[in-house]
Design a protein around this motif. Sequence first.
Motif, PDB file in Angstrom:
ATOM      1  N   LYS A 202       0.835  -1.195   0.000  1.00  0.00           N
ATOM      2  CA  LYS A 202       0.000   0.000   0.000  1.00  0.00           C
ATOM      3  C   LYS A 202       0.876   1.253   0.000  1.00  0.00           C
ATOM      4  O   LYS A 202       0.645   2.208  -0.756  1.00  0.00           O
ATOM      5  CB  LYS A 202      -0.929  -0.006   1.218  1.00  0.00           C
ATOM      6  N   ARG A 203       1.901   1.221   0.862  1.00  0.00           N
ATOM      7  CA  ARG A 203       2.842   2.344   0.965  1.00  0.00           C
ATOM      8  C   ARG A 203       3.506   2.607  -0.391  1.00  0.00           C
ATOM      9  O   ARG A 203       3.705   3.754  -0.792  1.00  0.00           O
ATOM     10  CB  ARG A 203       3.901   2.020   2.021  1.00  0.00           C
ATOM     11  N   LYS A 204       3.810   1.540  -1.105  1.00  0.00           N
ATOM     12  CA  LYS A 204       4.445   1.679  -2.419  1.00  0.00           C
ATOM     13  C   LYS A 204       3.426   1.989  -3.526  1.00  0.00           C
ATOM     14  O   LYS A 204       3.780   2.049  -4.699  1.00  0.00           O
ATOM     15  CB  LYS A 204       5.216   0.411  -2.766  1.00  0.00           C
ATOM     16  N   GLN A 205       2.174   2.103  -3.134  1.00  0.00           N
ATOM     17  CA  GLN A 205       1.086   2.432  -4.054  1.00  0.00           C
ATOM     18  C   GLN A 205       0.879   1.443  -5.194  1.00  0.00           C
ATOM     19  O   GLN A 205       0.553   1.817  -6.316  1.00  0.00           O
ATOM     20  CB  GLN A 205       1.279   3.854  -4.600  1.00  0.00           C
ATOM     21  N   TYR A 206       1.097   0.171  -4.901  1.00  0.00           N
ATOM     22  CA  TYR A 206       0.750  -0.854  -5.882  1.00  0.00           C
ATOM     23  C   TYR A 206      -0.762  -1.009  -5.874  1.00  0.00           C
ATOM     24  O   TYR A 206      -1.409  -0.733  -4.866  1.00  0.00           O
ATOM     25  CB  TYR A 206       1.397  -2.188  -5.511  1.00  0.00           C
ATOM     26  N   PRO A 207      -1.319  -1.509  -6.990  1.00  0.00           N
ATOM     27  CA  PRO A 207      -2.772  -1.738  -6.995  1.00  0.00           C
ATOM     28  C   PRO A 207      -3.163  -2.787  -5.944  1.00  0.00           C
ATOM     29  O   PRO A 207      -2.342  -3.622  -5.577  1.00  0.00           O
ATOM     30  CB  PRO A 207      -3.042  -2.268  -8.401  1.00  0.00           C
ATOM     31  N   ARG A 208      -4.392  -2.726  -5.484  1.00  0.00           N
ATOM     32  CA  ARG A 208      -4.885  -3.685  -4.478  1.00  0.00           C
ATOM     33  C   ARG A 208      -4.820  -5.112  -4.991  1.00  0.00           C
ATOM     34  O   ARG A 208      -5.378  -5.412  -6.056  1.00  0.00           O
ATOM     35  CB  ARG A 208      -6.363  -3.411  -4.220  1.00  0.00           C
ATOM     36  N   VAL A 209      -4.169  -5.968  -4.250  1.00  0.00           N
ATOM     37  CA  VAL A 209      -4.125  -7.382  -4.627  1.00  0.00           C
ATOM     38  C   VAL A 209      -4.543  -8.214  -3.418  1.00  0.00           C
ATOM     39  O   VAL A 209      -3.990  -8.083  -2.338  1.00  0.00           O
ATOM     40  CB  VAL A 209      -2.702  -7.770  -5.084  1.00  0.00           C
ATOM     41  N   LYS A 210      -5.567  -9.034  -3.629  1.00  0.00           N
ATOM     42  CA  LYS A 210      -6.061  -9.849  -2.520  1.00  0.00           C
ATOM     43  C   LYS A 210      -5.102 -10.974  -2.195  1.00  0.00           C
ATOM     44  O   LYS A 210      -4.360 -11.445  -3.042  1.00  0.00           O
ATOM     45  CB  LYS A 210      -7.427 -10.437  -2.880  1.00  0.00           C
ATOM     46  N   MET A 211      -5.145 -11.399  -0.938  1.00  0.00           N
ATOM     47  CA  MET A 211      -4.270 -12.466  -0.483  1.00  0.00           C
ATOM     48  C   MET A 211      -5.086 -13.631   0.033  1.00  0.00           C
ATOM     49  O   MET A 211      -5.921 -13.456   0.915  1.00  0.00           O
ATOM     50  CB  MET A 211      -3.469 -11.960   0.709  1.00  0.00           C
ATOM     51  N   ALA A 212      -4.818 -14.816  -0.511  1.00  0.00           N
ATOM     52  CA  ALA A 212      -5.463 -16.028  -0.016  1.00  0.00           C
ATOM     53  C   ALA A 212      -4.482 -16.755   0.897  1.00  0.00           C
ATOM     54  O   ALA A 212      -3.346 -17.016   0.505  1.00  0.00           O
ATOM     55  CB  ALA A 212      -5.869 -16.920  -1.177  1.00  0.00           C
ATOM     56  N   ILE A 213      -4.915 -17.023   2.106  1.00  0.00           N
ATOM     57  CA  ILE A 213      -4.030 -17.650   3.092  1.00  0.00           C
ATOM     58  C   ILE A 213      -4.637 -18.978   3.538  1.00  0.00           C
ATOM     59  O   ILE A 213      -5.824 -19.054   3.848  1.00  0.00           O
ATOM     60  CB  ILE A 213      -3.846 -16.717   4.310  1.00  0.00           C
ATOM     61  N   ASN A 214      -3.806 -20.028   3.524  1.00  0.00           N
ATOM     62  CA  ASN A 214      -4.286 -21.350   3.949  1.00  0.00           C
ATOM     63  C   ASN A 214      -4.358 -21.408   5.464  1.00  0.00           C
ATOM     64  O   ASN A 214      -3.380 -21.128   6.150  1.00  0.00           O
ATOM     65  CB  ASN A 214      -3.329 -22.439   3.460  1.00  0.00           C
ATOM     66  N   ILE A 215      -5.526 -21.765   5.965  1.00  0.00           N
ATOM     67  CA  ILE A 215      -5.671 -21.880   7.414  1.00  0.00           C
ATOM     68  C   ILE A 215      -6.157 -23.288   7.749  1.00  0.00           C
ATOM     69  O   ILE A 215      -7.160 -23.741   7.203  1.00  0.00           O
ATOM     70  CB  ILE A 215      -6.695 -20.852   7.967  1.00  0.00           C
ATOM     71  N   SER A 216      -5.418 -23.937   8.623  1.00  0.00           N
ATOM     72  CA  SER A 216      -5.815 -25.279   9.052  1.00  0.00           C
ATOM     73  C   SER A 216      -7.123 -25.209   9.841  1.00  0.00           C
ATOM     74  O   SER A 216      -7.285 -24.341  10.688  1.00  0.00           O
ATOM     75  CB  SER A 216      -4.705 -25.864   9.920  1.00  0.00           C
ATOM     76  N   PRO A 217      -8.042 -26.143   9.583  1.00  0.00           N
ATOM     77  CA  PRO A 217      -9.290 -26.156  10.364  1.00  0.00           C
ATOM     78  C   PRO A 217      -9.016 -26.292  11.867  1.00  0.00           C
ATOM     79  O   PRO A 217      -9.792 -25.800  12.678  1.00  0.00           O
ATOM     80  CB  PRO A 217     -10.053 -27.368   9.830  1.00  0.00           C
ATOM     81  N   LEU A 218      -7.890 -26.909  12.210  1.00  0.00           N
ATOM     82  CA  LEU A 218      -7.498 -26.991  13.627  1.00  0.00           C
ATOM     83  C   LEU A 218      -7.349 -25.611  14.242  1.00  0.00           C
ATOM     84  O   LEU A 218      -7.700 -25.380  15.385  1.00  0.00           O
ATOM     85  CB  LEU A 218      -6.146 -27.698  13.752  1.00  0.00           C
ATOM     86  N   THR A 219      -6.800 -24.690  13.462  1.00  0.00           N
ATOM     87  CA  THR A 219      -6.585 -23.318  13.941  1.00  0.00           C
ATOM     88  C   THR A 219      -7.885 -22.537  13.968  1.00  0.00           C
ATOM     89  O   THR A 219      -8.185 -21.848  14.942  1.00  0.00           O
ATOM     90  CB  THR A 219      -5.536 -22.614  13.056  1.00  0.00           C
ATOM     91  N   ILE A 220      -8.672 -22.657  12.899  1.00  0.00           N
ATOM     92  CA  ILE A 220      -9.961 -21.935  12.859  1.00  0.00           C
ATOM     93  C   ILE A 220     -10.834 -22.346  14.040  1.00  0.00           C
ATOM     94  O   ILE A 220     -11.566 -21.541  14.597  1.00  0.00           O
ATOM     95  CB  ILE A 220     -10.736 -22.190  11.539  1.00  0.00           C
ATOM     96  N   GLU A 221     -10.727 -23.597  14.415  1.00  0.00           N
ATOM     97  CA  GLU A 221     -11.589 -24.099  15.481  1.00  0.00           C
ATOM     98  C   GLU A 221     -11.264 -23.467  16.845  1.00  0.00           C
ATOM     99  O   GLU A 221     -12.139 -23.369  17.707  1.00  0.00           O
ATOM    100  CB  GLU A 221     -11.468 -25.626  15.584  1.00  0.00           C
ATOM    101  N   LYS A 222     -10.020 -23.015  17.018  1.00  0.00           N
ATOM    102  CA  LYS A 222      -9.597 -22.508  18.333  1.00  0.00           C
ATOM    103  C   LYS A 222     -10.405 -21.286  18.765  1.00  0.00           C
ATOM    104  O   LYS A 222     -10.736 -20.419  17.945  1.00  0.00           O
ATOM    105  CB  LYS A 222      -8.112 -22.131  18.315  1.00  0.00           C
ATOM    106  N   LYS A 223     -10.647 -21.220  20.043  1.00  0.00           N
ATOM    107  CA  LYS A 223     -11.478 -20.182  20.612  1.00  0.00           C
ATOM    108  C   LYS A 223     -10.910 -18.786  20.341  1.00  0.00           C
ATOM    109  O   LYS A 223     -11.633 -17.867  19.999  1.00  0.00           O
ATOM    110  CB  LYS A 223     -11.612 -20.415  22.121  1.00  0.00           C
ATOM    111  N   GLY A 224      -9.595 -18.628  20.506  1.00  0.00           N
ATOM    112  CA  GLY A 224      -9.002 -17.300  20.396  1.00  0.00           C
ATOM    113  C   GLY A 224      -8.694 -16.824  18.985  1.00  0.00           C
ATOM    114  O   GLY A 224      -8.262 -15.688  18.799  1.00  0.00           O
ATOM    115  N   PHE A 225      -8.923 -17.691  17.971  1.00  0.00           N
ATOM    116  CA  PHE A 225      -8.427 -17.334  16.649  1.00  0.00           C
ATOM    117  C   PHE A 225      -9.090 -16.093  16.042  1.00  0.00           C
ATOM    118  O   PHE A 225      -8.422 -15.187  15.544  1.00  0.00           O
ATOM    119  CB  PHE A 225      -8.543 -18.527  15.685  1.00  0.00           C
ATOM    120  N   VAL A 226     -10.408 -16.045  16.111  1.00  0.00           N
ATOM    121  CA  VAL A 226     -11.110 -14.899  15.529  1.00  0.00           C
ATOM    122  C   VAL A 226     -10.673 -13.603  16.215  1.00  0.00           C
ATOM    123  O   VAL A 226     -10.426 -12.585  15.562  1.00  0.00           O
ATOM    124  CB  VAL A 226     -12.643 -15.065  15.615  1.00  0.00           C
TER     125      VAL A 226
END
Length: 279
Positions: free
Chosen positions: A105-129
């Motif tokens: 953003k600082r370098k003013q590149y166009p917006r590019v979305k990022m897809a990140i792999n998240i293990s269901p083990l991690t999503i399930e954790k209480k504190g993750f959100v």
Amino acid sequence: AKELGRNNYQWYSMEMERKMSRSLLIENGLKTALKHHRFHLVFQPQIHMLNEELTGVEVLLRYEHPELGSISPIEFIPLCEQTGIIDEVTHWILTEAVFHQLEWKRKQYPRVKMAINISPLTIEKKGFVQYVKNLVERTGVDPSLFEFEITEDAFMNFTEEVKSHMLELQNLGIRIALDDFGSGYSSLKQLKDLPIDKIKIDRTFIQNVPAIERDQAIIESILDLTSRLNNEIICEGVETKEQVDYLITQNCLYAQGYYYSKPVNSTELEERWFKKMQK
Ligand code: C2E
Ligand code: CA
Ligand code: CA
Ligand code: CA
């Protein structure tokens, strides 16, 4: 025959032992990998096939073992899950990803979305959100730049916690993509039950088209089905021009794969993709 049986057994146990000690060696390395900066991220472009424009990148983790060298995530991610360090590793990935977004953003590149792999083990954790929420608030990064890719596996199915955390993440503005669709555990049941924004069709279904007619029938049915759901659809593992042309005729517009680019480091991403987009 008895003799052979015993030899086989010996061979088998030696092979087991060899695999075990490799796993142990990797596990031990992984424990201190964060501290010793042995992880880094690479990025693979996601492309709109009609204009060949970059729309997003998938973030992929790389690990360099001090003795064994570079190790595939197919081997080390399950070890991170089994040893329980996957959460900490994922937190590191997210922080690093946010850092890159702010830098771009600082370098003013166009917006590019990022897809990140998240293990269901991690999503399930209480504190993750809450972790994600804090990260967004602390850094001021735009959450709609992020998409979490998830796949169910043999050891972890999507529980009610996983489902409700997906909804909470969506409420924060993060998109959810169902990874490896059509293969293994990523199937119609998930489409029916989960809050999904995007479907990523597994590369096994793209591999042999248009060459093999039977595979054409299968991918066309998958596209027909998924296109009715109002989800974005992307094909992974696109390697040839023939596949691109074929997928376009089937009204599938997004792709990721070696035909466009293998995963690259952030410098290469900027040089090869972002700078071109600025012009
Ligand atoms: P995935 O999420 O299905 O990632 C796609 C894999 O396919 C990547 O392998 C990518 O390099 C490879 N690939 C991309 N285009 C092509 C192509 O055209 N042809 C072929 N044959 N392969 C292609 P990679 O980076 O080795 O990752 C393997 C798996 O490891 C990933 O599969 C994902 O399940 C896991 N993984 C990687 N990074 C992470 C991470 O940060 N977190 C988690 N939880 N899992 C990760
Ligand atoms: Ca993925
Ligand atoms: Ca995938
Ligand atoms: Ca996969």
